[in-house]
Design a protein around this motif. Structure first.
Motif, PDB file in Angstrom:
ATOM      1  N   ASN A 135       2.998  -0.168  17.417  1.00  0.00           N
ATOM      2  CA  ASN A 135       3.549  -0.193  16.674  1.00  0.00           C
ATOM      3  C   ASN A 135       3.050  -0.778  15.101  1.00  0.00           C
ATOM      4  O   ASN A 135       2.931  -0.584  14.162  1.00  0.00           O
ATOM      5  N   GLN A 136       1.528  -1.340  15.330  1.00  0.00           N
ATOM      6  CA  GLN A 136       0.780  -2.409  14.330  1.00  0.00           C
ATOM      7  C   GLN A 136      -0.381  -0.819  14.296  1.00  0.00           C
ATOM      8  O   GLN A 136       0.278  -0.939  12.660  1.00  0.00           O
ATOM      9  N   ILE A 137      -0.708   0.065  14.673  1.00  0.00           N
ATOM     10  CA  ILE A 137      -1.082   1.189  14.179  1.00  0.00           C
ATOM     11  C   ILE A 137      -0.585   1.920  13.519  1.00  0.00           C
ATOM     12  O   ILE A 137      -0.643   2.043  12.243  1.00  0.00           O
ATOM     13  N   MET A 138       0.896   1.874  13.851  1.00  0.00           N
ATOM     14  CA  MET A 138       1.601   2.802  13.211  1.00  0.00           C
ATOM     15  C   MET A 138       1.888   2.635  11.895  1.00  0.00           C
ATOM     16  O   MET A 138       1.966   2.671  10.847  1.00  0.00           O
ATOM     17  N   SER A 139       2.251   1.248  12.033  1.00  0.00           N
ATOM     18  CA  SER A 139       3.158   0.650  10.517  1.00  0.00           C
ATOM     19  C   SER A 139       1.665   0.375   9.847  1.00  0.00           C
ATOM     20  O   SER A 139       1.627   0.509   8.470  1.00  0.00           O
ATOM     21  N   ILE A 140       0.130   0.102   9.842  1.00  0.00           N
ATOM     22  CA  ILE A 140      -0.647  -0.546   8.972  1.00  0.00           C
ATOM     23  C   ILE A 140      -0.791   1.629   8.456  1.00  0.00           C
ATOM     24  O   ILE A 140      -1.592   1.946   6.846  1.00  0.00           O
ATOM     25  N   ILE A 146       1.218   3.638   8.487  1.00  0.00           N
ATOM     26  CA  ILE A 146       1.989   5.010   7.075  1.00  0.00           C
ATOM     27  C   ILE A 146       1.850   4.094   5.889  1.00  0.00           C
ATOM     28  O   ILE A 146       1.854   4.171   5.137  1.00  0.00           O
ATOM     29  N   TYR A 147       2.214   2.808   6.143  1.00  0.00           N
ATOM     30  CA  TYR A 147       2.279   2.091   5.006  1.00  0.00           C
ATOM     31  C   TYR A 147       0.551   1.801   3.784  1.00  0.00           C
ATOM     32  O   TYR A 147       1.027   2.079   2.830  1.00  0.00           O
ATOM     33  N   GLY A 148      -0.291   2.286   4.713  1.00  0.00           N
ATOM     34  CA  GLY A 148      -1.461   1.833   4.221  1.00  0.00           C
ATOM     35  C   GLY A 148      -1.831   3.120   3.554  1.00  0.00           C
ATOM     36  O   GLY A 148      -1.743   3.367   2.054  1.00  0.00           O
ATOM     37  N   SER A 149      -1.567   3.770   3.582  1.00  0.00           N
ATOM     38  CA  SER A 149      -1.347   5.516   2.776  1.00  0.00           C
ATOM     39  C   SER A 149      -0.524   5.700   1.933  1.00  0.00           C
ATOM     40  O   SER A 149      -0.986   6.473   0.986  1.00  0.00           O
ATOM     41  N   ALA A 150       0.836   5.272   2.016  1.00  0.00           N
ATOM     42  CA  ALA A 150       1.474   5.091   1.246  1.00  0.00           C
ATOM     43  C   ALA A 150       1.285   4.044  -0.755  1.00  0.00           C
ATOM     44  O   ALA A 150       1.187   5.116  -1.052  1.00  0.00           O
ATOM     45  N   ILE A 151       0.382   3.327   0.549  1.00  0.00           N
ATOM     46  CA  ILE A 151       0.354   2.528  -0.882  1.00  0.00           C
ATOM     47  C   ILE A 151      -1.478   3.082  -0.895  1.00  0.00           C
ATOM     48  O   ILE A 151      -1.441   3.052  -2.372  1.00  0.00           O
ATOM     49  N   GLY A 152      -1.987   3.393  -0.161  1.00  0.00           N
ATOM     50  CA  GLY A 152      -2.746   4.439  -1.310  1.00  0.00           C
ATOM     51  C   GLY A 152      -2.662   5.232  -2.131  1.00  0.00           C
ATOM     52  O   GLY A 152      -3.811   5.709  -2.492  1.00  0.00           O
ATOM     53  N   LEU A 153      -2.254   6.250  -1.591  1.00  0.00           N
ATOM     54  CA  LEU A 153      -1.582   7.154  -2.436  1.00  0.00           C
ATOM     55  C   LEU A 153      -1.259   6.718  -3.566  1.00  0.00           C
ATOM     56  O   LEU A 153      -1.760   7.365  -5.099  1.00  0.00           O
ATOM     57  N   ILE A 154      -0.255   5.233  -3.940  1.00  0.00           N
ATOM     58  CA  ILE A 154       0.020   4.610  -5.186  1.00  0.00           C
ATOM     59  C   ILE A 154      -1.002   4.331  -5.812  1.00  0.00           C
ATOM     60  O   ILE A 154      -1.269   4.379  -7.366  1.00  0.00           O
ATOM     61  N   LEU A 155      -2.345   4.209  -5.705  1.00  0.00           N
ATOM     62  CA  LEU A 155      -2.955   3.366  -6.479  1.00  0.00           C
ATOM     63  C   LEU A 155      -4.253   4.372  -6.373  1.00  0.00           C
ATOM     64  O   LEU A 155      -4.478   4.309  -7.733  1.00  0.00           O
ATOM     65  N   ILE A 156      -4.431   5.574  -5.690  1.00  0.00           N
ATOM     66  CA  ILE A 156      -5.406   7.150  -6.052  1.00  0.00           C
ATOM     67  C   ILE A 156      -4.031   7.602  -7.002  1.00  0.00           C
ATOM     68  O   ILE A 156      -5.132   7.798  -8.742  1.00  0.00           O
ATOM     69  N   ILE A 193      -3.031  10.569  17.746  1.00  0.00           N
ATOM     70  CA  ILE A 193      -3.754  11.454  17.363  1.00  0.00           C
ATOM     71  C   ILE A 193      -4.207  11.712  16.474  1.00  0.00           C
ATOM     72  O   ILE A 193      -4.140  11.492  15.337  1.00  0.00           O
ATOM     73  N   ILE A 194      -2.285  12.417  16.484  1.00  0.00           N
ATOM     74  CA  ILE A 194      -1.850  13.494  15.745  1.00  0.00           C
ATOM     75  C   ILE A 194      -1.917  12.567  14.170  1.00  0.00           C
ATOM     76  O   ILE A 194      -2.089  12.979  13.169  1.00  0.00           O
ATOM     77  N   LEU A 195      -1.056  10.789  14.159  1.00  0.00           N
ATOM     78  CA  LEU A 195      -0.507  10.714  13.299  1.00  0.00           C
ATOM     79  C   LEU A 195      -1.626   9.990  12.113  1.00  0.00           C
ATOM     80  O   LEU A 195      -2.074  10.327  10.888  1.00  0.00           O
ATOM     81  N   ILE A 196      -3.003   9.531  13.329  1.00  0.00           N
ATOM     82  CA  ILE A 196      -4.273   9.305  12.326  1.00  0.00           C
ATOM     83  C   ILE A 196      -4.902  10.354  11.547  1.00  0.00           C
ATOM     84  O   ILE A 196      -5.347  10.468  10.273  1.00  0.00           O
ATOM     85  N   VAL A 197      -4.623  11.749  12.339  1.00  0.00           N
ATOM     86  CA  VAL A 197      -5.293  12.561  11.496  1.00  0.00           C
ATOM     87  C   VAL A 197      -4.325  13.042  10.284  1.00  0.00           C
ATOM     88  O   VAL A 197      -5.568  13.288   9.423  1.00  0.00           O
ATOM     89  N   LEU A 198      -3.676  12.764  10.201  1.00  0.00           N
ATOM     90  CA  LEU A 198      -2.422  13.325   9.757  1.00  0.00           C
ATOM     91  C   LEU A 198      -2.659  12.177   8.355  1.00  0.00           C
ATOM     92  O   LEU A 198      -2.804  13.234   6.802  1.00  0.00           O
ATOM     93  N   VAL A 199      -2.999  11.856   8.697  1.00  0.00           N
ATOM     94  CA  VAL A 199      -2.976   9.898   7.185  1.00  0.00           C
ATOM     95  C   VAL A 199      -4.463  10.155   7.112  1.00  0.00           C
ATOM     96  O   VAL A 199      -4.597  10.582   5.432  1.00  0.00           O
ATOM     97  N   LEU A 200      -5.903  10.045   7.785  1.00  0.00           N
ATOM     98  CA  LEU A 200      -6.925  11.090   6.973  1.00  0.00           C
ATOM     99  C   LEU A 200      -6.962  11.911   6.199  1.00  0.00           C
ATOM    100  O   LEU A 200      -7.312  11.946   5.332  1.00  0.00           O
ATOM    101  N   LEU A 201      -6.383  13.440   6.782  1.00  0.00           N
ATOM    102  CA  LEU A 201      -6.141  14.347   6.132  1.00  0.00           C
ATOM    103  C   LEU A 201      -5.486  14.706   4.283  1.00  0.00           C
ATOM    104  O   LEU A 201      -5.912  14.466   3.424  1.00  0.00           O
ATOM    105  N   LEU A 202      -3.929  13.591   4.819  1.00  0.00           N
ATOM    106  CA  LEU A 202      -3.131  12.857   3.287  1.00  0.00           C
ATOM    107  C   LEU A 202      -4.614  12.331   2.260  1.00  0.00           C
ATOM    108  O   LEU A 202      -4.368  12.197   1.335  1.00  0.00           O
TER     109      LEU A 202
END
Lengths: 128, 239, 101
Positions: free
Chosen positions: A7-12, A14-24, C6-15
């Motif tokens: 759960n922690q990996i998924m939360s980091i 998805i939340y991290g990529s959303a905040i990263g998109l806002i900052l970029i 693994i699929i989720l991490i690859v998608l996030v890095l591509l994004l």
């Protein structure tokens, strides 16, 4: 290898990529000089905010909020449905974001016709 | 100097967003049992199959429980299309036909688009007619139809949609939406109340006025997006 | 379980890679295609998080329509980001100096 929390990996992630998109997107709006690039940055900020909203409404092992025959038998088996309220808000937000992008680009085209350039550091008519 | 300040400000924003969103646990069940309605989501999930006979909960929220916001969104799209047309307005001389595309498209695009254009229109109509049974609805179907019209506009030079037809379709769809709401006000107690009989779950004709409103929204969104694309496509390059 | 991670991490890095490419690239047409790729990966992520309505809307509006209006806008303005307009001889010198700053 220690047990890493799934759960922690998924939360980091998805939340991290959303905040990263806002900052970029914010970096593109503040630092770039060409007007079309600024509008691209605005569109990237929109994408980050939509991802953040839908990620808040997610429930582990949930299913889509539709009462089709398959959904009804999943409800009878005990699964819960994900939160439908953020999804309804994001639906409206995507369409309005497209409208804002269209009007912004029409302003850019109009400005280019008048000044023959679309870079904001070369439009000198207001400088004194 | 400016770059250093901007990166510093972005780091502060990122840190504060990160710490405040790490307190919201990802995937935690905050709804609870839908039978005891402790919050808004449980209320909507509990009442939709019984009161409305609509299978798609998001359609029920967008059209019925929060239908006034959809009226506002449709008017925002209308304003955007009007604003775009008025900012890029050019006075045309008499008898001048606006054309931007000077070379004909390739053979692959011309023959392929003729084959695939009816299929795209049927797909778009299917998506907004069955919006209350499957994922979909008025906005998705309207966007699909506008994409099909764009394909034909790019492949053939003389495929043009008259602005008269688009204006009439858009106006009639908007009048349908508002008059359904006013009829609800006369017969029931509130604006946009459901006054037609609701059928059984998972039927095509069910849910009262919800399919009719979504069909009107689908036509309106398709006409507006086609108008936006036509305005951008048929502007001359040199002044 | 590991496979979906693994699929989720690859998608996030591509994004994130597509977003950085869209901001850093000087040729604006390539930046527009990168914005379309961001919308595509976002639509896949919405589907993984059990939101099919939002995924359909993002796919229909974000990929097709936003990309095409950006292409029309680039057609009516300039294509590269670092075009410099030369007015007269004396102004050309100051513009070149500002570019190199």
């Amino acid at each position: 290898m220690s047990s890493i929390d799934y759960n922690q990996i998924m939360s980091i992630g998805i939340y991290g990529s959303a905040i990263g998109l806002i900052l970029i997107g914010l970096y593109a709006v503040l630092m770039k000089k060409h007007l079309t690039k600024i509008v691209i940055g605005l569109s990237i900020i929109d994408a980050g905010i939509h991802l953040l909203f839908v990620a808040i409404g997610y429930i582990d092992n949930g299913t889509a909020p539709i009462f089709s025959p398959k959904g009804l038998e999943m409800m009878a088996a005990g699964k819960t449905m994900v939160d439908p309220v953020p999804q309804a808000l994001v639906l409206t937000a995507i369409v309005i974001g497209f409208g804002v992008t269209a009007v912004a680009l029409s302003l850019v085209i109009r400005l280019y016709r008048h000044n023959k350039t679309a870079r904001i550091d070369q439009i000198k008519s207001l400088k004194w | 100097m400016k770059k250093v300040l901007v990166i510093l400000m972005l780091a502060v924003i990122g840190y504060s967003l990160g710490t405040s969103f790490s307190t919201i646990k990802f995937g935690e069940n905050r709804i609870g049992d839908p039978k005891e309605e402790k919050n808004v989501a449980a209320y909507y999930l509990n009442r939709t199959p019984d009161e409305l006979s609509v299978a798609n909960v998001i359609t029920a929220i967008v059209v019925n429980y929060r239908g006034f916001d959809t009226l506002g969104e449709v008017s925002v799209l209308f304003l955007a299309a009007t604003g775009l047309g008025s900012i890029l307005y050019r006075r045309r001389k008499k008898g001048e036909h606006p054309e931007v595309i000077t070379k004909p498209a390739s053979q692959l695009l011309q023959s392929g688009s003729k084959l695939i254009y009816p299929a795209i229109l049927v797909l778009g109509a299917y998506v907004f007619i069955h919006g209350h049974l499957t994922p979909g609805g008025g906005f998705q179907g309207g966007a699909i139809i506008a994409t099909g019209l764009l394909l034909m506009m790019m492949a053939y030079k003389d495929f043009e949609i008259r602005h008269n037809v688009l204006t009439w379709v858009e106006s009639i769809a908007g009048i349908t939406f508002v008059s359904l709401g006013l009829t609800g006000l006369i017969y029931g107690k509130t604006f946009l109340e459901n006054f037609l009989p609701i059928g059984n779950l998972n039927d095509v004709v069910s849910g009262g006025i919800i399919p009719i409103i979504y069909i009107a929204v689908g036509f309106k969104v398709a006409a507006e997006l086609a108008g936006v694309l036509e305005t951008l496509l048929s502007n001359k390059e040199n002044d | 379980m590991i496979f979906s991670l693994i699929i989720l991490i690859v998608l996030v890095l591509l994004l994130l890679a597509a977003a950085i490419y869209a901001v850093m690239q000087k040729d604006l047409l390539y930046a527009t295609i990168a914005t379309g790729v961001i919308s595509l990966i976002l639509s896949i992520l919405f589907f993984i998080m059990q939101a099919p309505d939002v995924a359909l809307t993002e796919a229909a509006i974000g990929i097709a329509l936003t990309t095409i209006i950006f292409v029309f806008a680039i057609r009516h303005t300039s294509r590269r980001e670092d075009e410099v307009l030369i007015h007269e001889e004396s102004e050309a010198q100051t513009l070149d100096n500002k570019e190199n700053m």
